[in-house]
Design a protein around this motif. Structure first.
Motif, PDB file in Angstrom:
ATOM      1  N   ASP A 173      -0.053  10.340   1.580  1.00 26.07           N
ATOM      2  CA  ASP A 173      -0.252  11.136   2.798  1.00 26.07           C
ATOM      3  C   ASP A 173      -0.015  10.311   4.053  1.00 26.07           C
ATOM      4  O   ASP A 173       0.021  10.862   5.140  1.00 26.07           O
ATOM      5  N   LEU A 174       0.103   9.026   3.912  1.00 23.64           N
ATOM      6  CA  LEU A 174       0.192   8.081   5.020  1.00 23.64           C
ATOM      7  C   LEU A 174      -0.925   8.352   6.028  1.00 23.64           C
ATOM      8  O   LEU A 174      -0.723   8.371   7.221  1.00 23.64           O
ATOM      9  N   ASP A 223       1.140   4.993  -0.003  1.00 27.69           N
ATOM     10  CA  ASP A 223       0.248   6.078   0.382  1.00 27.69           C
ATOM     11  C   ASP A 223       1.022   7.386   0.393  1.00 27.69           C
ATOM     12  O   ASP A 223       2.066   7.490   1.032  1.00 27.69           O
ATOM     13  N   ASN A 263       5.612   4.695   2.611  1.00 24.70           N
ATOM     14  CA  ASN A 263       5.272   6.091   2.801  1.00 24.70           C
ATOM     15  C   ASN A 263       5.805   6.916   1.634  1.00 24.70           C
ATOM     16  O   ASN A 263       6.974   7.273   1.589  1.00 24.70           O
ATOM     17  N   SER A 275      -2.409   5.132  -3.301  1.00 24.37           N
ATOM     18  CA  SER A 275      -3.499   5.993  -2.855  1.00 24.37           C
ATOM     19  C   SER A 275      -2.958   7.337  -2.398  1.00 24.37           C
ATOM     20  O   SER A 275      -1.791   7.468  -2.051  1.00 24.37           O
ATOM     21  N   GLY A 276      -3.832   8.324  -2.393  1.00 26.52           N
ATOM     22  CA  GLY A 276      -3.465   9.657  -1.940  1.00 26.52           C
ATOM     23  C   GLY A 276      -3.439  10.635  -3.082  1.00 26.52           C
ATOM     24  O   GLY A 276      -2.966  10.333  -4.171  1.00 26.52           O
ATOM     25  N   TRP A 292       0.862  -1.177   0.000  1.00 23.02           N
ATOM     26  CA  TRP A 292       0.000   0.000   0.000  1.00 23.02           C
ATOM     27  C   TRP A 292       0.901   1.231   0.000  1.00 23.02           C
ATOM     28  O   TRP A 292       1.501   1.565   1.007  1.00 23.02           O
TER      29      TRP A 292
END
Lengths: 224, 419
Positions: A97-98, A95, A119, A161-162, A93
């Motif tokens: 923005d974490l 991301d 991250n 994602s993000g 995953w």
């Protein structure tokens, strides 16, 4: 002896001097491992029946070896249900923005033991630092990260994602698409709004008020 | 080892040689001179003392005297426990400190005076241990003392020298030579059933302007131990490519040295051909190390749940210790459904009628769920701040579901989104 196996035309060229039986038996280690150890793989990661709420559309699942886009409100909930249904698979995953909350994922039966978070926000910082170096484009670091995850072939599912992931360059998307195909991995890009480029995605889904809408499906009807 | 097979280490900087069995080979004076010559050659300043037992020799060196009778009472610890390792807590001689203080106050300043005290007097004043020390010192066993077995630490290092006439300025030939060194190192480590956790690479340059040899050091700390040449070469190539792109080589490389500075045990058994777990574990370790090297430590991790009350402390980062095997993570407490997005810092919100505002964003409230009060961990809060929060799920007409909390003063904060 070749009469037993077929016509002369079927006979392979024996360039190495080995007997034909020995040639047929000469498999590489990878081939033997694939023969005995690798489970049979399907072309898609199937969706649970309750997830397929697309009305007239039928989605067999999330395609392997391709990019899928999921957008709209409720996208992370939808992804978490999908991961809970495939909890035995390793997932990466990425991301930006974490902000993804592991406690919430665990409550939804996502297997945290098989989930690696990367991250990308820290990657972004590193990009800015290294951006002064020669030949380092701002998005290269993130692309490198995704490509490494795919090249390792450890993660059948990779989620990006993000909002701060930003639009990848066309070349970057193409490289990710090729890497996903080689790794037979499902790359799922999660964003609030559908991206402007549609060509790299084999499947584009949008959630609207809890309902799934198919924007594009290479296997089925394009549009809703 | 050159002068005697019996060698032991004492406190930091102290080496004991047992020469009791070598008297017929060389005299004491000759040995002293040979040791001095060797020390001069190695440019080490040494003090040498010869005594019947290691403790007395240590005392003679430390206090700069030539006979046992001249040793001060502070040498009691050296004589009693000469082989103690200075890196530990030294609990073995700590009990002697108050005894030495009292002996000083009683006017006993030398070891010889201490030995003259009758044992019966010692027992009543200092207890049984002091009597044992006195008796032991009187009949100093010398070479009968049990010497600890000394094994010099093995150094896992490989080196490649380059003819200065053909010094290397490009990365490719450096990597070519490096691979040979890495191959040898990996084979040695496999024989010892060890894997590399930290690797140090030194590139030696000949600085012709200053007529000196500069050393550029690269330290690679892997997220998980590595034991194969391809994995190591991949990591080394990436690191060198990245670093040399920023700071290129200014002088030709004339020598390459790699040293495994931190090793961990590896499985000595042969890998199972039909199970790919070990291969996957190695690949996972390599991937983590590469992400670790490129993005920095902490950028890639697995999550472990923590039994904490405050939502933001409900999990911790965790890097797999042994190539990807993670212990099970279970929810510590049953609690209402949490959102899937949690902001690092709660964002202040304002409620205006049926609308919620944060910065430039606005939501129209559709439905507010039941509140959940979290009051735990007040003992960890800074003074003057409360941890009391009333969390509630707010469904909005825009389709988003917010996780909002209210503090006792009435202020609202957006902490997460049911995305």
């Amino acid at each position: 002896m070749w009469e037993r196996f077929g016509s002369e035309a079927d006979r392979p060229e024996n360039v190495s001097g080995e007997t034909p039986a020995a040639q047929r038996a000469a498999l590489t280690l990878e081939e033997i491992r694939e023969k005995f150890c690798t489970p049979v793989e399907t072309d898609v990661f199937p969706l649970q029946p309750q997830s397929v709420t697309t009305g007239s559309e039928f989605i067999p699942g999330i395609p392997r070896g391709a990019l899928t886009e999921v957008s709209g409100s409720g996208k992370t909930e939808w992804i978490s249900r999908f991961l809970a249904n495939h909890s035995q698979l390793w997932t990466a995953w990425v991301d930006a923005d974490l902000s993804v909350f592991p406690v919430g994922l665990a409550q939804r039966q996502v297997n945290l033991e098989r989930l690696l978070f990367v991250n990308a926000a820290e990657a972004g910082q590193r990009v800015q630092e290294s951006g002064t170096g020669p030949g380092v484009a701002p998005e290269t670091e993130l692309e490198w990260c995704v490509l490494q995850l795919l090249a390792s072939r450890l993660f059948p599912i990779v989620i990006l994602s993000g909002e701060r992931l930003g639009p990848f360059s066309d070349r970057g998307l193409r490289r990710i698409e090729v890497a996903a195909r080689q790794a037979r991995a499902a790359v799922m890009m999660v964003s609030q709004t559908p991206s402007e480029v549609a060509w790299p995605f084999a499947l584009r889904l949008k959630l609207e008020m809890g309902r799934l809408k198919v924007l594009k499906s290479r296997r089925g009807v394009v549009g809703n | 080892m050159r002068f005697t097979p019996k060698v032991a280490l004492g406190p930091p900087g102290v080496v004991f040689l047992d020469i009791s069995k070598c008297r017929t080979l060389q005299s004491e004076t000759a040995l002293r001179w040979r040791l001095r010559v060797l020390a001069d050659r190695l440019r080490i300043r040494v003090k040498i003392a010869v005594a019947p037992d290691p403790g007395t020799a240590l005392g003679l060196v430390r206090f700069g005297v030539v006979a046992f009778d001249e040793l001060p009472i502070e040498a009691l610890a050296d004589v009693w426990s000469p082989f103690r390792n200075g890196t530990g807590p030294e609990t073995g001689v700590r009990f002697l400190e108050p005894i030495v203080d009292i002996l000083h106050r009683l006017g006993v300043h030398r070891l010889a005076e201490f030995l003259a005290i009758p044992p019966a007097t010692l027992a009543s004043r200092f207890g049984r241990e002091c009597v044992q020390i006195s008796q032991w010192l009187k009949g100093r066993p010398g070479s009968e003392l049990q010497w600890p077995f000394f094994v010099p630490a093995e150094r896992f290092s490989e080196r490649e020298d380059v003819d200065p006439a053909f010094g290397l300025l490009d990365l490719e030939p450096v990597l070519f030579l490096l691979k040979a060194a890495v191959d040898r190192l990996v084979i040695r480590l496999k024989g010892r059933a060890r894997r590399i956790q930290t690797l140090c690479l030194n590139l030696e340059h000949e600085n012709r302007a200053r007529r000196s040899v500069d050393i550029r050091t690269f330290t690679l700390d892997f997220a998980s131990p590595i034991s194969s040449t391809p994995s190591l070469m991949k990591l080394l190539t990436e690191r060198l490519t990245r670093d040399l792109a920023r700071t290129p080589l200014l002088h030709a490389v004339t020598g390459i040295e790699i040293t495994a500075t931190h090793l961990v045990p590896a499985r000595a058994a042969q890998a199972d051909f039909f199970k790919t777990d070990e291969l996957e574990a190695e690949a996972f370790a390599l991937l983590l190390s590469r992400l670790h090297q490129r993005l920095g430590p902490g950028a890639s991790f697995c999550a472990r749940l923590e039994p904490r009350y405050l939502p933001e402390h409900g999990w911790k980062k965790r890097t797999p210790d042994d190539g990807g095997s993670l212990k099970s993570a279970t929810l510590p407490l049953p609690f209402p459904l949490r959102p899937l997005r949690l902001f690092r810092k709660p964002k202040p919100m304002v409620r205006e009628g049926g609308r919620l505002k944060h910065a430039a964003r606005e939501w129209t409230i559709d439905r507010v769920g039941d509140p959940e009060r979290i009051v735990g961990e007040w003992w960890m809060a800074p003074p003057g701040r409360t941890t009391e929060r009333d969390y509630m799920r707010v469904d909005t007409k825009e389709g988003e579901a917010l996780w909002v909390y209210r503090v006792p003063g009435g202020a609202l904060f957006l902490h997460g989104i049911f995305d």
